[in-house]
Design a protein around this motif. Structure first.
Motif, PDB file in Angstrom:
ATOM      1  N   ALA A  38      63.921  76.181  60.852  1.00 57.36           N
ATOM      2  CA  ALA A  38      64.762  75.712  59.755  1.00 57.36           C
ATOM      3  C   ALA A  38      64.658  74.200  59.663  1.00 57.36           C
ATOM      4  O   ALA A  38      63.953  73.566  60.436  1.00 57.36           O
ATOM      5  CB  ALA A  38      66.208  76.139  60.001  1.00 57.36           C
ATOM      6  N   GLY A  39      65.336  73.630  58.719  1.00 51.74           N
ATOM      7  CA  GLY A  39      65.423  72.172  58.654  1.00 51.74           C
ATOM      8  C   GLY A  39      64.520  71.558  57.609  1.00 51.74           C
ATOM      9  O   GLY A  39      63.896  72.257  56.803  1.00 51.74           O
ATOM     10  N   ARG A  40      64.456  70.226  57.644  1.00 47.25           N
ATOM     11  CA  ARG A  40      63.751  69.447  56.631  1.00 47.25           C
ATOM     12  C   ARG A  40      62.313  69.228  57.077  1.00 47.25           C
ATOM     13  O   ARG A  40      62.071  68.692  58.146  1.00 47.25           O
ATOM     14  CB  ARG A  40      64.439  68.085  56.460  1.00 47.25           C
ATOM     15  CG  ARG A  40      65.916  68.187  56.202  1.00 47.25           C
ATOM     16  CD  ARG A  40      66.620  66.882  56.492  1.00 47.25           C
ATOM     17  NE  ARG A  40      66.539  66.504  57.898  1.00 47.25           N
ATOM     18  CZ  ARG A  40      67.199  65.472  58.437  1.00 47.25           C
ATOM     19  NH1 ARG A  40      67.970  64.713  57.684  1.00 47.25           N
ATOM     20  NH2 ARG A  40      67.080  65.187  59.708  1.00 47.25           N
ATOM     21  N   HIS A  41      61.365  69.583  56.276  1.00 43.64           N
ATOM     22  CA  HIS A  41      59.964  69.407  56.640  1.00 43.64           C
ATOM     23  C   HIS A  41      59.136  69.012  55.434  1.00 43.64           C
ATOM     24  O   HIS A  41      59.408  69.423  54.314  1.00 43.64           O
ATOM     25  CB  HIS A  41      59.386  70.705  57.235  1.00 43.64           C
ATOM     26  CG  HIS A  41      60.173  71.167  58.397  1.00 43.64           C
ATOM     27  ND1 HIS A  41      60.203  70.493  59.596  1.00 43.64           N
ATOM     28  CD2 HIS A  41      60.993  72.247  58.545  1.00 43.64           C
ATOM     29  CE1 HIS A  41      61.007  71.135  60.434  1.00 43.64           C
ATOM     30  NE2 HIS A  41      61.510  72.193  59.820  1.00 43.64           N
ATOM     31  N   ASP A  42      58.095  68.241  55.695  1.00 39.09           N
ATOM     32  CA  ASP A  42      57.102  67.952  54.669  1.00 39.09           C
ATOM     33  C   ASP A  42      56.167  69.142  54.548  1.00 39.09           C
ATOM     34  O   ASP A  42      55.555  69.528  55.549  1.00 39.09           O
ATOM     35  CB  ASP A  42      56.252  66.737  55.079  1.00 39.09           C
ATOM     36  CG  ASP A  42      57.011  65.429  54.944  1.00 39.09           C
ATOM     37  OD1 ASP A  42      58.028  65.398  54.230  1.00 39.09           O
ATOM     38  OD2 ASP A  42      56.564  64.438  55.540  1.00 39.09           O
ATOM     39  N   PRO A  43      55.998  69.704  53.361  1.00 44.77           N
ATOM     40  CA  PRO A  43      54.954  70.741  53.239  1.00 44.77           C
ATOM     41  C   PRO A  43      53.559  70.134  53.376  1.00 44.77           C
ATOM     42  O   PRO A  43      52.605  70.849  53.658  1.00 44.77           O
ATOM     43  CB  PRO A  43      55.186  71.320  51.848  1.00 44.77           C
ATOM     44  CG  PRO A  43      55.987  70.312  51.108  1.00 44.77           C
ATOM     45  CD  PRO A  43      56.756  69.530  52.118  1.00 44.77           C
ATOM     46  N   CYS A  44      53.449  68.833  53.216  1.00 50.40           N
ATOM     47  CA  CYS A  44      52.130  68.213  53.337  1.00 50.40           C
ATOM     48  C   CYS A  44      52.295  66.767  53.780  1.00 50.40           C
ATOM     49  O   CYS A  44      52.685  65.905  53.000  1.00 50.40           O
ATOM     50  CB  CYS A  44      51.375  68.286  52.007  1.00 50.40           C
ATOM     51  SG  CYS A  44      49.701  67.641  52.156  1.00 50.40           S
TER      52      CYS A  44
END
Lengths: 338, 338, 338, 338
Positions: free
Chosen positions: C302-308
Motif C-alpha cells: 500500500a502507500g504512495r508510489h511512483d508508477p515510473c
C-alpha cells in the motif's frame, strides 16, 4: 581528502568555528550498535571550554544532534552524521584578522591557500573547535573498543616544561597574568590491545596514529614508546626482552617499543606522547604584516583565548588514538591470519 | 593499503629481503619527464651498505631496472615500475628466527599477523632493504621538486646521544666492539617550498610527512620545527613574527613552526627531525621466547648487522619527505586558490 | 567507502528516507565559488515528487540548508555540508516490510546485510530520496562545469519500451490504472567536454560515470556511444573517422565512441544511456516470504508510489555524470600533459 | 589512481605493450595461500593469442614470474608482484601511428593526454596486452573464491549480432576475408555467491563490477540481470518473487535482478553482460588526420590484428568479475552483520 580519516572506520569532519554548524559523517559503524549517549556527552564535556580558570569563557553546548544513521538509538548500517550547532553569533570583530595574520596561527597559510574568500571568523576551519566532531567520532570508537576490551587513556605529563602539578599551576597562573600562553606534552596509553593490529610500512599503527594526532591543532611532535629518548640508548638497553607470563602470554619485560613493532601491535600497551606548542593567541603585542597595505605592523590580539590548550586537548588525543585503533581493528578482521 | 603512499604521486612498494626482487610501481609521474639515472644511482648509493666501517658488509647492487613506464629515457604517462633483483642467495640460516623472535624486531608481530607462512628470511617484508624502492620513488620526486626549485636535505644531528662528530665516532666504535648498537636523530630541511602546500586537518604536511617517515624501520618519533621543545616554551617565545623581506616576501623572523602552520606550508623551510631507535640486531645475548616449544630462551643473533642504521637512513628520510612534498605539490595544482 | 564518490571532487552522502535529515558533505570545491542557489533549487525541483500525475504525492521541501563551507554565499575552502530535513513524520506503517521484503527491492538484502537494526522506513538508506543530496553535489558540479564551458543534459528516450511521447503517456496511464509500474531509458549528453579527461584502465570516464550512475536506484545497465549496438557492428561501421573541422579542431564524423576512447575524452560529446527497471513497488499482489515466520506469503504494497521513477530520474543522471566529469576535470589539472 | 583497483583486494597493473615487462602488484592476499600455478597458467592460456584462426599470430609466453610475496609457493603476507616479460622486440614500424591516430583507438586521446612522449608501440599502456596482468590478479581471486564455494564463468552470447555458433563462425570468416572486424557480447555468471556482499550506493556490486569490466579495452556497455530489457518490462513482470526453497533458503523464482538488489548480493547468481565494440584495427582504408602536418589523410593499418577480440576476452571478463567479487568478500568479513 584532508578532512577524512580512516579506511574501514572512515569519517569526514566539516564546519568552521562560526559556520551554522560543525559535524562529522561516519562510515563503518557496525549495524546494531547502541551508542551510550551519556558517556559520549561526558567525553565531549572533557574538551568543552569553561572547565577551569585557564580555559576560554566561550559558551558552547556541544551536544551533537544525530541527523542520520541511528534508529531508535541503534545504528542501522547507514552512515552516522552528527551536527553541533554553533550557538554564538558570528562576530564582526574578526575583520582585522583578515588583514593581519596572527603569528603562529594558520591565518597566513589560510590566506595563501584559500584567498580572499577564506573564513577568518574564529580561525574558520582551522579552529580548535573542529576537535569536537573528532571527539564524536573518536568517542564512538572508544565505546566499540571498550566492547572489545580495549581502553585509551591520556594525561598531561608537562605544561610549560613543568611536570609537577603545583609547578604547572603556578606556570599557568603566571602565563595568564602576563597575557602569555604555554604548551605541554600529553601521553596516551592504550590498554588491552590485541596483538596483530596495523600493517607494515605506511599502514603501521605509528603512521596511522601520527596521521590522526597531527590533525589536532598545535601538535608539533609525536613519539612512541621511548621515542626520542631511544635515539640515545644502546640496543641492549632499548630492546624489550620477550617472556611468557604466568598465563602463557608472550609479553615484554620493558615497553620501550610502545606496543608497536614493525608497525604492528605486540599486545603490550600502545604508549605515545604528543607535543603541543603554546597557544598562538596571546595578549602581548607581536610583530606581523598587513596583507592589504603590505607593510610591517604591530598586532595585539583581543578576545577570549585559552592560555593553555593542553588542558582541553586530553580527550582529543584519546579520540585520535581511538579512531586509528578502531579502524585498524576493523581492518584486521579481514586480513589477519587465523 | 599499507605498502602504498600518496594521493597524486602514488607508489606501491613490494618485495622482501630475500624474494627474487624488491621494487616499486609509481603512478602520477608527469609524461615527458627524463629521470637523471646517474643522479638516482648516486642517491641510492648513499643508503647502500658497505659505506663505512659501521655498516653491514652485505653486498647489494641496488640499481633498479625500469621494466615499465619509460620509453627512450622519458616517462610516457604509464606507471613506472622499477625492480631491484636480490642477488644474494636466500640463506637457510634464518630458520632459528622462525622459532625465536629477536627483541625489538618485527619478528614477533609478523608471526602474529601472518602466521607460519610469513617470510622470516632477513626480516622479510620488514627488512630495511625495502627502503631502497622508497629511495627510488623519493629520488624521482626529488628531481621533480628540484625542477620546481625545491630541495630536501637531511643530516645526522646525533648518534647515541652524541652530537659532536668525534664523540659519535667514538660511540660507534664502542658499540661495535661491544656487539651493541646505537640510535640517533636525523634532521631534514626542505628549502624553496611554495607556500600553500598541504591541506588542513588529516591532510596536513605534518601528517603526510609523518606517515611517510614512520614507514622507515626504527623511526619512533617525528617532530616539526621546535617540536617537543615547543611544549616548554611560552607563546611569546614560540610564535614566529611575520615581516616583509627586502623582496616583499612575507617571512618569519624565527622558524619554530618548521615551515608549516595549520598543516599548510608557509614558505619558510620545512624542518623536521626523526628519532631512530638503536638497531635491534645486536651480538649480545638477549632474553626471548621459543614460539614452538613455548618456553623462555636465550638468543644470540649471528650474522651481518649494522651497529647503527642511522648512517644509511639519511637518504631514506629525504626520500620520504620528498615523496610527501611532491604529492602535495601535484595536489595543490588542482585545488589551490589562484 | 560506499557512500562516498570521487577523488578530487569527493562527496559523502548520508541519511535515510525517514531519518531527521539527509545530506551531503563535499570536499574539493574551489575557494571563492558562489553557488547559484536559485539555479540549484530549480535543478532539485526537477527530481522532486509531485511533478505530474505519475509521481508520488509525498510532499518534500527539498531545499538544502548549507551548514558549513559557505561564508556570505561563497565557498571558503572548507568542506561544504548541505542537509535537507525530512519533514514528513516517520510512519509506523512500515513494520510489515520488516517481515515481508518487497520483490525487486533492497528490503531483503538490507535484512541480510544489516540485520534487525536496519532502517526499514521508506526504504531506509536505499530510498530514492537519497538522490536529492546526489543532486546537490552534482548540481554544484554542473555550475562549475558550466563556468568551464561544459554542459550536461539528459532526456527520456523510452518508457515501457515506447519511444513516442503519446505512446509513453498511454503506457503510463495503463500502468497506473493497473497498479503496475514501468521502466525506461535515459540518455545523457555532455557537451563542450575538453579532450584528455579521464585516465586509462580503472580510471576511465566510462568506469567513473558507470560507478556514479549505478548508484541511482533501479539502474541496471549503462552503455556509452553505440553501446550494445556496437557489438553487432563491423569495425568499418563503428570506427569514427577523424577529420579537421573548419576551425582546425580534430573531430570525428560519427560518434559511436560516445566521446571516450581508451577511457579518455576525445572532445566529442560524451553520450551514454542508463536503463531503469520498473519501480518495484506496485499495487498488485506478489509472492514473497515472511522473514520471521519463515513461510511463503502474499504481499500487497500500500502507500504512495511512483508508477515510473524515470520521470524524476533525469536530473539524477545529469548529477551523476556531472560529478564524475568535474572530478576528472579537477584531476586533469594536475596530471595532463601541457 | 587509474591503474589500481579494489579496496581490500587491491592491485596495480603496470606496463605497456612493448615495455620490458608488464605485471601486477597485489595487496590483500591472505597469508598462507598456495596459488595453483598450473590452474593459473591454464586460465591465462585462455586469453593468450594464437588460440584459433581468428586471433593474432603474435607469440607471447605469458607465464608470470612471481618476484615477490611468495615463499615456497605460499603467500607470506607481503604484496605479490608478478611480471611478464615482453619477448617480442620493440618494432620500429609504429612510428606512423605517432602521426596518424587509428579511428576507434586510444591513439588520439593518448596524444592529447600524454603528449609527444607517449608510448605508441603496440598501443602502449592502452594495449589489450594489459589484460594479462588483470587475468593474474583475477585468476588468483578466482581460486580464493573457489575455496569459498563461488565460481565465475563467462561465455560468448553473440558475435557480430549472431547468436548461433555456425552463424558466428561464418560472420568471422567474412570479416577476416574483408579485412574487417566484429564485436560481440559476453555474459558472465557468478554462482554460489553469499548474500550480503557489496554496499549501498557507490559501493554496490554493480558499480564495482562495472568499474572493473570497463577497464577491458573495447567494452562499451554493461548490464545486470534483465538489464536494458528491464526498461521495457512492467514491474509485475520484472519483479522476482521470493520463496523458500526445499532447504529453507530464500531464493527468487526468476532472476531479472541478476543477483543484486540495492547494490548487495541476494544469493541468486550474479548475471551480467558486457558489450564489446568491434576491434578498431582493420585492414580497410580509413579517414584520419596527421597530427604533425595537421591535414586529413587516409590510413591503412598493416600488421597482426585480431578480427574479433571477443574470443580472447572471455577470461578477462571473468577476471574482472572475480576481482570485484573477492574484494567485496574480504570487505564483508569486516562489516557484515553477524
Amino acid at each position: 581528502m584532508s578532512n577524512s580519516f580512516g579506511q574501514r572506520y572512515r569519517f569526514t569532519i566539516f564546519g568552521q568555528s562560526h559556520a551554522p554548524a560543525i559535524g562529522v559523517t561516519i562510515e563503518g559503524l557496525p549495524s546494531g550498535f547502541a551508542p551510550d549517549i551519556e558517556a559520549l556527552a561526558a567525553f565531549l564535556a572533557r574538551r568543552a571550554p569553561g572547565q577551569g580558570k585557564y580555559t576560554t569563557a566561550r559558551r558552547e553546548a556541544d551536544m551533537p544532534e544525530f541527523v542520520s544513521g541511528l534508529v531508535d538509538g541503534h545504528t542501522c548500517g547507514a552512515p552516522v552524521t552528527a551536527i553541533i550547532r554553533n550557538g554564538d553569533a558570528r562576530p564582526g570583530d574578526y575583520e582585522n584578522l583578515r588583514r593581519v595574520p596572527r603569528p603562529g596561527h594558520a591565518d597566513f597559510t589560510a590566506a595563501v591557500k584559500y584567498g580572499p574568500s577564506r573564513d577568518v571568523a574564529g580561525g574558520g576551519q582551522f579552529s580548535g573547535r573542529l576537535t569536537a566532531p573528532l571527539c564524536v567520532a573518536g568517542g564512538l570508537a572508544l565505546q566499540l573498543l571498550g566492547q572489545a576490551g580495549m581502553s585509551v587513556s591520556a594525561r598531561i605529563v608537562s605544561i610549560g616544561g613543568q611536570t609537577d602539578p603545583a609547578a604547572m599551576e603556578k606556570a599557568l597562573a603566571g602565563a595568564k597574568q602576563a597575557g602569555d600562553s604555554l604548551g605541554g606534552v600529553i601521553e596516551c596509553v592504550c590498554q588491552g590491545v590485541f596483538p596483530g593490529l596495523g600493517e607494515p610500512m605506511f599502514g603501521g599503527m605509528e603512521n596511522r596514529i601520527a596521521q590522526a594526532v597531527f590533525a589536532i591543532p598545535a601538535v608539533k611532535g609525536v613519539e612512541f614508546g621511548a621515542g626520542f629518548a631511544a635515539a640515545s640508548m644502546k640496543g641492549s638497553e632499548n630492546n624489550d626482552p620477550f617472556y611468557f607470563d604466568e598465563l602463557g602470554v608472550i609479553r615484554t619485560r620493558t615497553n620501550h617499543h610502545g606496543g608497536i613493532l614493525g608497525g604492528i601491535t605486540s599486545g603490550m600497551p600502545i604508549v605515545f606522547r604528543a607535543a603541543f606548542k603554546p597557544t598562538p593567541s596571546i595578549g602581548i603585542e607581536q610583530d606581523s604584516v598587513d596583507l592589504i597595505s603590505r607593510e610591517n605592523v604591530k598586532l595585539t590580539v583581543a578576545g577570549r583565548h585559552d592560555p593553555c590548550i593542553v588542558l582541553r586537548a586530553v580527550p582529543c588525543v584519546e579520540a585520535a588514538a581511538a579512531a586509528a585503533l578502531y579502524d585498524a581493528l576493523l581492518e584486521s578482521r579481514c586480513t589477519q591470519w587465523i
